[in-house]
Design an enzyme around this catalytic site. Structure first.
Site, PDB file in Angstrom:
ATOM      1  N   ASN A 151       0.797  -1.238   0.000  1.00  0.00           N
ATOM      2  CA  ASN A 151       0.000   0.000   0.000  1.00  0.00           C
ATOM      3  C   ASN A 151       0.824   1.280   0.000  1.00  0.00           C
ATOM      4  OD1 ASN A 151       0.755  -0.622   2.657  1.00  0.00           O
ATOM      5  ND2 ASN A 151      -0.941   0.533   3.509  1.00  0.00           N
ATOM      6  N   SER A 228      -0.235  -8.039   7.006  1.00  0.00           N
ATOM      7  CA  SER A 228      -1.487  -8.409   7.658  1.00  0.00           C
ATOM      8  C   SER A 228      -1.233  -9.049   9.024  1.00  0.00           C
ATOM      9  CB  SER A 228      -2.238  -9.394   6.773  1.00  0.00           C
ATOM     10  OG  SER A 228      -1.491 -10.586   6.654  1.00  0.00           O
ATOM     11  N   GLU A 249       4.465  -4.376  12.031  1.00  0.00           N
ATOM     12  CA  GLU A 249       3.368  -3.414  11.915  1.00  0.00           C
ATOM     13  C   GLU A 249       2.257  -4.129  11.170  1.00  0.00           C
ATOM     14  OE1 GLU A 249       2.956  -0.683  13.333  1.00  0.00           O
ATOM     15  OE2 GLU A 249       5.004  -0.250  13.993  1.00  0.00           O
ATOM     16  N   CYS A 283      -3.162   1.407   6.720  1.00  0.00           N
ATOM     17  CA  CYS A 283      -3.391   0.772   8.026  1.00  0.00           C
ATOM     18  C   CYS A 283      -3.884   1.805   9.028  1.00  0.00           C
ATOM     19  CB  CYS A 283      -2.157   0.043   8.515  1.00  0.00           C
ATOM     20  SG  CYS A 283      -0.658   0.987   8.378  1.00  0.00           S
ATOM     21  N   GLN A 330      -7.845  -8.021  -3.415  1.00  0.00           N
ATOM     22  CA  GLN A 330      -8.323  -7.063  -2.421  1.00  0.00           C
ATOM     23  C   GLN A 330      -9.751  -6.629  -2.737  1.00  0.00           C
ATOM     24  OE1 GLN A 330      -6.713  -6.026   0.522  1.00  0.00           O
ATOM     25  NE2 GLN A 330      -8.781  -5.247   0.899  1.00  0.00           N
ATOM     26  N   GLU A 381     -10.505  -5.508  10.068  1.00  0.00           N
ATOM     27  CA  GLU A 381      -9.878  -4.611   9.099  1.00  0.00           C
ATOM     28  C   GLU A 381     -10.252  -5.045   7.682  1.00  0.00           C
ATOM     29  OE1 GLU A 381      -5.565  -4.648   8.440  1.00  0.00           O
ATOM     30  OE2 GLU A 381      -5.672  -2.466   8.510  1.00  0.00           O
ATOM     31  N   GLU A 460       8.829   2.330  14.648  1.00  0.00           N
ATOM     32  CA  GLU A 460       9.523   2.703  13.425  1.00  0.00           C
ATOM     33  C   GLU A 460       9.599   4.223  13.349  1.00  0.00           C
ATOM     34  OE1 GLU A 460       9.230   0.069  10.074  1.00  0.00           O
ATOM     35  OE2 GLU A 460       7.120  -0.176  10.538  1.00  0.00           O
TER      36      GLU A 460
HETATM   37  P1  ADP Z   1      -1.592  -8.546   2.382  1.00  0.00           P
HETATM   38  O1  ADP Z   1      -2.736  -9.430   2.722  1.00  0.00           O
HETATM   39  O2  ADP Z   1      -1.870  -7.108   2.571  1.00  0.00           O
HETATM   40  O3  ADP Z   1      -0.925  -8.860   1.077  1.00  0.00           O
HETATM   41  P2  ADP Z   1       0.427 -10.039   3.761  1.00  0.00           P
HETATM   42  O4  ADP Z   1       0.698 -10.065   5.217  1.00  0.00           O
HETATM   43  O5  ADP Z   1      -0.051 -11.282   3.122  1.00  0.00           O
HETATM   44  O6  ADP Z   1      -0.530  -8.821   3.531  1.00  0.00           O
HETATM   45  O7  ADP Z   1       1.726  -9.583   2.970  1.00  0.00           O
HETATM   46  C1  ADP Z   1       2.651  -8.655   3.451  1.00  0.00           C
HETATM   47  C2  ADP Z   1       4.046  -9.099   3.038  1.00  0.00           C
HETATM   48  O8  ADP Z   1       4.341 -10.330   3.666  1.00  0.00           O
HETATM   49  C3  ADP Z   1       4.187  -9.327   1.535  1.00  0.00           C
HETATM   50  O9  ADP Z   1       5.477  -8.903   1.109  1.00  0.00           O
HETATM   51  C4  ADP Z   1       4.055 -10.836   1.431  1.00  0.00           C
HETATM   52  O10 ADP Z   1       4.698 -11.380   0.299  1.00  0.00           O
HETATM   53  C5  ADP Z   1       4.759 -11.280   2.705  1.00  0.00           C
HETATM   54  N1  ADP Z   1       4.379 -12.623   3.148  1.00  0.00           N
HETATM   55  C6  ADP Z   1       3.176 -13.229   3.014  1.00  0.00           C
HETATM   56  N2  ADP Z   1       3.208 -14.464   3.550  1.00  0.00           N
HETATM   57  C7  ADP Z   1       4.450 -14.641   4.042  1.00  0.00           C
HETATM   58  C8  ADP Z   1       5.114 -15.715   4.736  1.00  0.00           C
HETATM   59  N3  ADP Z   1       4.493 -16.849   5.024  1.00  0.00           N
HETATM   60  N4  ADP Z   1       6.398 -15.533   5.098  1.00  0.00           N
HETATM   61  C9  ADP Z   1       7.045 -14.382   4.841  1.00  0.00           C
HETATM   62  N5  ADP Z   1       6.485 -13.358   4.192  1.00  0.00           N
HETATM   63  C10 ADP Z   1       5.202 -13.459   3.799  1.00  0.00           C
END
Ligand code: ADP
Length: 479
Positions: A151, A228, A249, A283, A330, A381, A460
Site C-alpha cells: 500500500n 497483515s 506493523e 493501516c 483485495q 480490518e 519505526e
Molecule cells: P496482504 O494481505 O496485505 O498482502 P500479507 O501479510 O499477506 O498482507 O503480505 C505482506 C508481506 O508479507 C508481503 O510482502 C508478502 O509477500 C509477505 N508474506 C506473506 N506471507 C508470508 C510468509 N508466510 N512468510 C514471509 N512473508 C510473507
C-alpha cells in the site's frame, strides 16, 4: 512486449528470476506496468548470505560514508518524484498527487536518516566502582530482513531500508508481489549510491517462498515486517522459535470520533480523507466513524453528499479523488465485507458496489454503512474504501467504542473542547492520536506504531528507529 522487466538485485548483480509475471495496473488491466521474475528459496538464501558477508565491513564504515550514500538516494528520489509517483500510481492505484507525495516522503526519509547516521547516540558514565568508566554504545543489529506490503510501495520500504543502512546494517528487502516496479526503482537508485556489494539486496517473489527463505535463514539477525495480522503473527512465532529480533506493523481498525461540538467542516474532511483517500488502503485509515447522537443525522447527510461527489477513476487523470482497489484479490475482500455488512443488518448509506464506466480496473465506490459495534465491518480490518458509522450517546460512550477493538494503531477525535481532546489523548488505547486531523497522514520524523494487535516490537521512524536497528553495548574500562 515492450514493458520493462523488473529484476532482483543480489550482491551487486541484477538477477532475472523465473517466469514472466505481469505487474498489473489496477486501473487498466489490459496495460501491465511491466513484468518480473520470481526468485526461489535457494537464490533468496544467496541474498541473505551476501548481506551477511557484507555486514561486518559496512558496520565499521564511517558515519560520513553512510550519510553520503543515503543523502544521494534521497536527493535522487526527490528530483525524480514526479516520475516515481507516476510509476507508483500506475502500479498501486493511488492518485497521482498522493503518489508523488509518497515519493517525496520516501526521499525525505532517506535524507532524515542520512542525518541520523551522523548522530548515533551513546553515553559515558562513571562506574559504581572506583577508577572504572562505563560506555554505552550502539552497534548495528546485523543482517536485516525487510518484508513490506503493497500500500505504500516507496515510503514503507524507505522507512525500513534507510534506518537499517544508516545504523550500519545490511539489508535483504522483499516487497509485496504486486509492486515489484517501485521496489525495483528504489533498488536501481540504491545500486548507484556507492554501497559496497551485498549491503543492499532486493528479492522479488512470493511470501511463502522468498519471504520464508529469508526468515528461516540462520544468518538473518532481525526482521522488520509490515503486512497483515495473520502473516505477522505467524512470523512472530517463527521468530520466537529462533530468537530473531522482530518488529511488526500489522492492521488497524482506527476510530474517528466526531463530537457534537466539532467543527463539522473539519470533521467531514477528516472522515472523507481518513476513510477513503488512498482507496482506504492505509493501516491508519479511519474505518470506524463514531459520531455523537446530537450531530449523527447532520454528519450522515454531509457524508452522503461528499461521497456522491467523489470521482473514482484512473489515478493518472487530474481531478480523480479515488483510484482503483490495488488488486483483484483485495477487491474480492472488499466486496465480501460489503456482503457481510448486509448480512449483519447494517444499513447502506453510500456506495456498495463496483463503479461502472471508470475503465477496465478494480474500481469500487466509496462505501458507508450505518453499523452497530458487533458487525464484522465494524470490527475487522477491511483495507478498502468501506467505512462503518457508529452512533455514540455522548463522549464517554464514544471513547468506549473507540477503544472497543483488538487493534490500537491510531485514534482520532474532532472536537472544539480542550477538555475532551486532552482526555482523549490520554485515554485512547492507540500508539498515535489525532485531534482535528485525519487518522491517516503522519510525519516522517516521529515514531510510528501502535498497540494491541496492531504492532509488536520497537517503533519505526524518527529517532526511535534506533531501538530496532541497533543493539546496545556496555563497555567497562579500568583507567
Ligand atoms: P496482504 O494481505 O496485505 O498482502 P500479507 O501479510 O499477506 O498482507 O503480505 C505482506 C508481506 O508479507 C508481503 O510482502 C508478502 O509477500 C509477505 N508474506 C506473506 N506471507 C508470508 C510468509 N508466510 N512468510 C514471509 N512473508 C510473507
Amino acid at each position: 512486449m515492450g514493458e520493462p522487466r523488473f529484476s532482483s538485485y543480489i550482491h551487486g548483480q541484477w538477477v532475472a528470476g523465473a517466469g514472466d509475471h505481469a505487474d498489473e495496473n489496477p486501473a487498466d488491466l489490459d496495460a501491465p506496468v511491466g513484468h518480473y521474475g520470481m526468485l526461489d528459496a535457494a537464490t533468496t538464501a544467496q541474498a541473505v548470505d551476501a548481506a551477511a558477508d557484507a555486514q561486518h565491513a559496512w558496520g565499521l564504515s564511517t558515519p560520513q560514508r553512510r550519510a553520503e550514500a543515503l543523502d544521494a538516494v534521497g536527493t535522487e528520489i526527490l528530483a525524480r518524484k514526479d516520475e516515481l509517483g507516476r510509476l507508483l500510481a500506475r502500479e498501486e492505484g493511488k492518485t497521482l498527487p498522493e503518489a508523488i507525495g509518497e515519493a517525496a516522503r520516501a526521499g525525505q526519509i532517506f535524507k532524515f536518516f542520512a542525518g541520523e547516521a551522523l548522530r548515533i547516540p551513546g553515553e559515558k558514565l562513571a562506574s559504581t566502582r572506583p577508577g572504572v568508566e562505563v560506555e554505552i554504545t550502539r552497534e548495528p543489529v546485523g543482517t536485516v530482513g525487510i518484508i513490506a506490503p503493497w500500500n505504500f510501495p516507496l515510503a514503507i520500504p524507505a522507512w525500513k531500508i534507510a534506518p537499517a543502512l544508516a545504523y550500519g546494517n545490511t539489508v535483504v528487502f522483499k516487497p509485496a508481489e504486486i509492486v515489484p516496479g517501485c521496489a525495483w526503482a528504489l533498488a536501481e537508485i540504491l545500486s548507484r549510491a556507492g554501497l559496497p556489494e551485498g549491503v543492499f539486496n532486493l528479492v522479488l517473489g512470493g511470501g511463502r517462498t522468498v519471504g520464508q527463505a529469508m526468515v528461516e535463514h540462520p544468518r538473518l539477525d532481525a526482521l522488520s515486517f509490515t503486512g497483515s495480522v495473520p502473516t505477522g503473527r505467524a512470523l512472530l512465532v517463527q521468530a520466537a522459535a529462533r530468537a530473531l529480533k522482530v518488529q511488526l506493523e500489522m492492521g488497524g481498525k482506527n476510530p474517528l470520533v466526531v463530537l457534537a461540538d466539532a467543527d463539522m467542516d473539519i470533521a467531514v474532511d477528516c472522515a472523507v480523507n481518513g476513510a477513503y483517500f488512498s482507496t482506504g488502503q492505509r493501516c491508519t485509515a479511519s474505518s470506524r466513524l463514531i459520531v455523537e447522537a446530537a450531530v449523527y443525522d447532520a454528519f450522515t447527510e454531509r457524508m452522503r453528499a461528499r461521497l456522491a461527489a467523489l470521482r473514482v477513476g484512473d489515478p493518472l487523470i487530474q481531478g480523480v479523488d479515488i483510484g482503483p482497489v490495488a488488486s483483484g484479490q483485495q477487491l474480492d475482500t472488499d466486496l465480501s465485507y460489503i456482503q457481510a455488512g448486509h448480512d449483519d443488518g447494517a444499513e447502506l448509506l453510500a456506495g456498495g458496489g463496483r463503479v461502472d464506466g471508470a475503465g477496465n480496473g478494480h474500481f469500487l465506490a466509496p462505501t458507508l454503512f450505518a453499523a452497530t459495534p458487533g458487525d464484522r465491518i465494524a470490527r475487522e480490518e477491511i483495507f478498502g474504501p468501506v467505512a462503518a458509522l457508529l452512533r455514540a450517546d455522548d463522549y464517554g460512550h464514544a471513547l468506549a467504542l473507540a477503544n472497543d477493538t483488538e487493534f490500537g494503531l491510531c485514534a482520532g477525535i474532532c472536537t472544539t473542547s480542550l477538555k475532551h481532546a486532552t482526555h482523549f489523548k490520554r485515554h485512547a488505547q492507540a500508539g498515535m492520536v489525532m485531534v482535528n486531523l485525519p487518522t491517516a497522514g503522519v510525519d516522517p520524523h516521529v515514531p510510528f506504531g501502535g498497540r494491541k494487535a496492531s504492532s509488536y516490537g520497537p517503533r519505526e521512524q524518527g529517532r526511535h528507529a534506533v531501538e530496532f536497528y541497533t543493539t546496545v553495548k556496555t563497555a567497562y574500562t579500568a583507567a
